[in-house]
Design a protein around this motif. Structure first.
Motif, PDB file in Angstrom:
ATOM      1  N   GLU A  74      -9.862  -2.229   6.262  1.00 37.94           N
ATOM      2  CA  GLU A  74      -8.232  -1.728   5.621  1.00 37.94           C
ATOM      3  C   GLU A  74      -7.979  -2.780   4.576  1.00 37.94           C
ATOM      4  O   GLU A  74      -8.835  -3.735   4.383  1.00 37.94           O
ATOM      5  N   GLU A  75      -7.249  -2.062   3.706  1.00 38.43           N
ATOM      6  CA  GLU A  75      -6.831  -2.995   2.665  1.00 38.43           C
ATOM      7  C   GLU A  75      -5.825  -4.194   3.166  1.00 38.43           C
ATOM      8  O   GLU A  75      -5.293  -4.140   4.187  1.00 38.43           O
ATOM      9  N   PRO A  76      -6.053  -5.478   2.483  1.00 38.59           N
ATOM     10  CA  PRO A  76      -6.436  -5.756   1.251  1.00 38.59           C
ATOM     11  C   PRO A  76      -8.100  -6.154   1.181  1.00 38.59           C
ATOM     12  O   PRO A  76      -8.424  -6.656   0.456  1.00 38.59           O
ATOM     13  N   PHE A  77      -8.815  -6.059   2.275  1.00 33.99           N
ATOM     14  CA  PHE A  77     -10.246  -6.536   2.479  1.00 33.99           C
ATOM     15  C   PHE A  77     -11.043  -5.836   1.802  1.00 33.99           C
ATOM     16  O   PHE A  77     -10.909  -4.261   1.621  1.00 33.99           O
ATOM     17  N   ARG A  78     -12.150  -6.468   0.957  1.00 33.99           N
ATOM     18  CA  ARG A  78     -12.862  -5.770   0.444  1.00 33.99           C
ATOM     19  C   ARG A  78     -14.102  -6.383   0.305  1.00 33.99           C
ATOM     20  O   ARG A  78     -14.350  -7.479   0.378  1.00 33.99           O
ATOM     21  N   ALA A  79     -15.230  -5.566   0.681  1.00 32.71           N
ATOM     22  CA  ALA A  79     -16.793  -6.083   0.530  1.00 32.71           C
ATOM     23  C   ALA A  79     -17.343  -6.101  -0.602  1.00 32.71           C
ATOM     24  O   ALA A  79     -17.274  -5.072  -1.681  1.00 32.71           O
ATOM     25  N   ARG A 131     -20.031 -10.393   0.632  1.00 36.33           N
ATOM     26  CA  ARG A 131     -19.034 -11.144   0.978  1.00 36.33           C
ATOM     27  C   ARG A 131     -17.649 -10.271   1.246  1.00 36.33           C
ATOM     28  O   ARG A 131     -17.519  -9.166   0.495  1.00 36.33           O
ATOM     29  N   VAL A 132     -17.066 -10.737   2.076  1.00 34.39           N
ATOM     30  CA  VAL A 132     -15.872  -9.888   2.489  1.00 34.39           C
ATOM     31  C   VAL A 132     -14.611 -10.806   2.367  1.00 34.39           C
ATOM     32  O   VAL A 132     -14.669 -11.869   3.111  1.00 34.39           O
ATOM     33  N   ASP A 133     -13.443 -10.551   1.535  1.00 34.56           N
ATOM     34  CA  ASP A 133     -12.461 -11.332   1.394  1.00 34.56           C
ATOM     35  C   ASP A 133     -11.323 -10.288   1.307  1.00 34.56           C
ATOM     36  O   ASP A 133     -11.343  -9.253   0.672  1.00 34.56           O
ATOM     37  N   SER A 134      -9.896 -10.946   0.956  1.00 33.14           N
ATOM     38  CA  SER A 134      -8.965 -10.086   0.981  1.00 33.14           C
ATOM     39  C   SER A 134      -8.167 -10.718  -0.398  1.00 33.14           C
ATOM     40  O   SER A 134      -7.035 -10.349  -0.875  1.00 33.14           O
ATOM     41  N   GLY A 135      -8.662 -11.925  -1.145  1.00 35.04           N
ATOM     42  CA  GLY A 135      -7.809 -12.169  -2.252  1.00 35.04           C
ATOM     43  C   GLY A 135      -6.601 -13.107  -1.797  1.00 35.04           C
ATOM     44  O   GLY A 135      -5.932 -13.755  -2.606  1.00 35.04           O
ATOM     45  N   VAL A 192      -9.232 -19.004   6.166  1.00 37.51           N
ATOM     46  CA  VAL A 192     -10.236 -19.085   5.357  1.00 37.51           C
ATOM     47  C   VAL A 192     -10.173 -18.287   4.196  1.00 37.51           C
ATOM     48  O   VAL A 192      -9.268 -17.367   4.196  1.00 37.51           O
ATOM     49  N   HIS A 193     -11.189 -18.463   3.129  1.00 39.27           N
ATOM     50  CA  HIS A 193     -10.820 -17.426   2.156  1.00 39.27           C
ATOM     51  C   HIS A 193     -11.697 -16.270   1.989  1.00 39.27           C
ATOM     52  O   HIS A 193     -11.507 -14.943   1.520  1.00 39.27           O
ATOM     53  N   GLY A 194     -12.658 -16.137   3.134  1.00 41.26           N
ATOM     54  CA  GLY A 194     -13.581 -14.981   3.253  1.00 41.26           C
ATOM     55  C   GLY A 194     -14.781 -15.235   4.008  1.00 41.26           C
ATOM     56  O   GLY A 194     -14.942 -16.304   4.763  1.00 41.26           O
ATOM     57  N   VAL A 195     -15.800 -14.265   4.244  1.00 42.66           N
ATOM     58  CA  VAL A 195     -16.714 -14.396   5.115  1.00 42.66           C
ATOM     59  C   VAL A 195     -17.900 -13.957   4.479  1.00 42.66           C
ATOM     60  O   VAL A 195     -17.991 -12.943   3.762  1.00 42.66           O
ATOM     61  N   MET A 196     -19.127 -14.595   4.618  1.00 44.86           N
ATOM     62  CA  MET A 196     -20.462 -14.379   3.721  1.00 44.86           C
ATOM     63  C   MET A 196     -21.324 -13.607   4.872  1.00 44.86           C
ATOM     64  O   MET A 196     -21.280 -13.913   6.177  1.00 44.86           O
ATOM     65  N   GLN A 247     -20.273   0.766   3.298  1.00 48.02           N
ATOM     66  CA  GLN A 247     -19.906   1.248   4.432  1.00 48.02           C
ATOM     67  C   GLN A 247     -18.708   0.285   5.029  1.00 48.02           C
ATOM     68  O   GLN A 247     -17.799   0.923   5.564  1.00 48.02           O
ATOM     69  N   LEU A 248     -18.795  -0.963   4.663  1.00 50.36           N
ATOM     70  CA  LEU A 248     -17.577  -1.641   5.006  1.00 50.36           C
ATOM     71  C   LEU A 248     -16.315  -1.454   4.352  1.00 50.36           C
ATOM     72  O   LEU A 248     -15.284  -1.519   4.955  1.00 50.36           O
ATOM     73  N   ASN A 249     -16.509  -1.231   3.179  1.00 47.81           N
ATOM     74  CA  ASN A 249     -15.202  -0.730   2.415  1.00 47.81           C
ATOM     75  C   ASN A 249     -14.508   0.344   2.679  1.00 47.81           C
ATOM     76  O   ASN A 249     -13.445   0.702   2.579  1.00 47.81           O
ATOM     77  N   GLU A 250     -15.167   1.584   3.656  1.00 47.21           N
ATOM     78  CA  GLU A 250     -14.790   2.561   4.116  1.00 47.21           C
ATOM     79  C   GLU A 250     -14.029   2.349   5.443  1.00 47.21           C
ATOM     80  O   GLU A 250     -12.910   2.923   5.631  1.00 47.21           O
ATOM     81  N   GLU A 251     -14.606   1.156   6.079  1.00 46.61           N
ATOM     82  CA  GLU A 251     -14.091   1.033   7.456  1.00 46.61           C
ATOM     83  C   GLU A 251     -12.991  -0.106   7.514  1.00 46.61           C
ATOM     84  O   GLU A 251     -12.227   0.010   8.265  1.00 46.61           O
TER      85      GLU A 251
END
Length: 409
Positions: free
Chosen positions: A241-246, A63-67, A216-220, A235-239
């Motif tokens: 940008e903040e505040p997104f987090r996988a 899941r990828v979301d930013s809070g 939306v709140h995030g992407v699955m 890999q996604l966390n490296e690519e």
């Protein structure tokens, strides 16, 4: 075959009898210890595998979301769809609502899913009862079977949904009526924690209930191999940008998975003591055999048998008892686990505790998963302890001097 091993077998399997009584009692002790230990490990493996499967199917691999509310999710979806290992990518939104039917309220988690997506990360159709995903629209709702039981809801009933947006509007002196939705279907994942606390609506309706607009709140994300989840997330966390987090399903549920693994380890440690108790019966039976056969041991020594061979004769008996008890214990455990549902069903019917079992263990049936590594570990522990138990009688037999043993009465 060396003579001392032959004599060890003759003592365990005397002529005219299938098994010596002392060896039988010792083997039964090892058998029960192995059966309990392997059975507990298999049940814990089953719980772990079942929970893992439910978590993956209801959470997705990544899941990828930013809070916060994401209004540019389409760009994120395109990025995730470009991953070669990706099999499905869906936007989602979730929160809590007050769900009321008649005068009975409850506070479930509400999930908004994109019903128009070609591939679903969460296989809703696999869980629905007498319905499919096409029945879900902006005027309907899917309800978990546990929630339905709490409110006594059936398909076709109408429920009222109160969202936090209503409270926010009340603060602004605006009055909003609850949203009335028809129950289009029930769903059951088999995991009581979700079935008793979750309802599903379309993403568009969820955005309306929470005032998200197009956000939306995030992407699955689902992958072709769940073992790649951590690699893809890193890999996604490296690519990104903040505040997104996988976050993988393992990261999101690491506390629960750790507790399961910890429980398995502790229960294994406790159950090993059953085999240790059985080892005392091996020690006592072999020591009794040494005392009863003192003159025979002296005679063998007088005929040229070395103390080493005397010791090996009794140590080998402990080893054989461990082998026989382990094989019988594994077989007994598999037989019991094969009929586990009948046994547990009978017990819960007698005690009236079926609802309690589902509430606390989250499953209506006991899952089991056999692992060769656990089988080899249990058998290895049992044989090692049994062999170790035979060393004390072996050491005593090895110390007997032939002259003293022959004078024994």
């Amino acid at each position: 075959m060396p003579w001392y091993l032959y004599l060890a077998l003759k003592q365990l399997f005397p002529t005219g009898r299938f098994f010596s009584f002392f060896a039988f009692i010792s083997s039964v002790g090892v058998m029960l210890g192995v059966a309990v230990l392997f059975g507990v490990q298999s049940v814990m493996n089953g719980f772990g595998a079942e929970i893992n499967e439910k978590l993956v199917k209801t959470f997705g691999h990544v899941r990828v979301d930013s809070g916060r509310i994401n209004y540019e999710a389409d760009a994120l979806v395109e990025k995730l769809e470009a991953i070669p290992e990706a099999t499905a990518v869906n936007k989602f939104a979730e929160g809590m609502v007050l769900l009321q039917y008649g005068n009975r309220p409850t506070f479930p988690v509400i999930r908004g899913i994109d019903v128009n997506a070609e591939e679903q990360v969460i296989p809703v159709d696999d869980f629905t009862l007498h319905a499919d995903l096409e029945d879900l629209d902006d005027e309907t709702i899917f309800i978990g079977t546990g929630v339905a039981m709490q409110l006594d809801i059936a398909v076709g009933d109408t429920v009222e949904v109160y969202s936090p947006l209503l409270l926010d509007r009340l603060k602004q002196d605006e009055v909003m009526l609850p949203r009335e939705l028809e129950v289009a279907g029930l769903f059951e994942t088999g995991y009581a924690k979700i079935d008793s606390n979750t309802v599903v609506v379309t993403l568009r309706l969820m955005q309306e209930l929470y005032g998200l607009g197009e956000g939306v709140h995030g992407v699955m994300l689902n992958l072709d191999d769940e073992n790649k989840a951590e690699e893809i997330a890193a890999q996604l966390n490296e690519e990104l940008e903040e505040p997104f987090r996988a976050m993988t399903w393992l990261d999101a549920n690491q506390d629960m998975l750790f507790i399961l693994q910890f429980e398995k380890g502790m229960m294994t440690l406790i159950m090993v003591f059953i085999i240790l108790v059985a080892s005392f019966s091996i020690v006592s039976s072999l020591l009794t055999s040494v005392l009863r056969k003192t003159r025979e041991i002296g005679l063998l020594g007088a005929m040229g048998g070395s103390p080493k061979h005397m010791g090996l004769m009794f140590a080998f008996q402990g080893f054989l008892i461990g082998c026989v008890g382990s094989v019988l214990g594994i077989c007994l455990s598999m037989v019991i686990l094969y009929f586990r549902d009948d046994i547990i069903g009978t017990f819960t019917r007698i005690t009236g505790s079926e609802a309690i079992m589902i509430k606390f263990y989250q499953f209506a049936r006991f899952p089991v998963q056999y692992q060769l590594s656990d089988m080899f570990t249990v058998v290895g522990i049992a044989i090692f302890i049994s062999t170790l138990a035979g060393l004390l009688p072996a050491w005593r037999a090895a110390r007997l001097k032939p002259s003293d043993a022959l004078r024994n009465e």
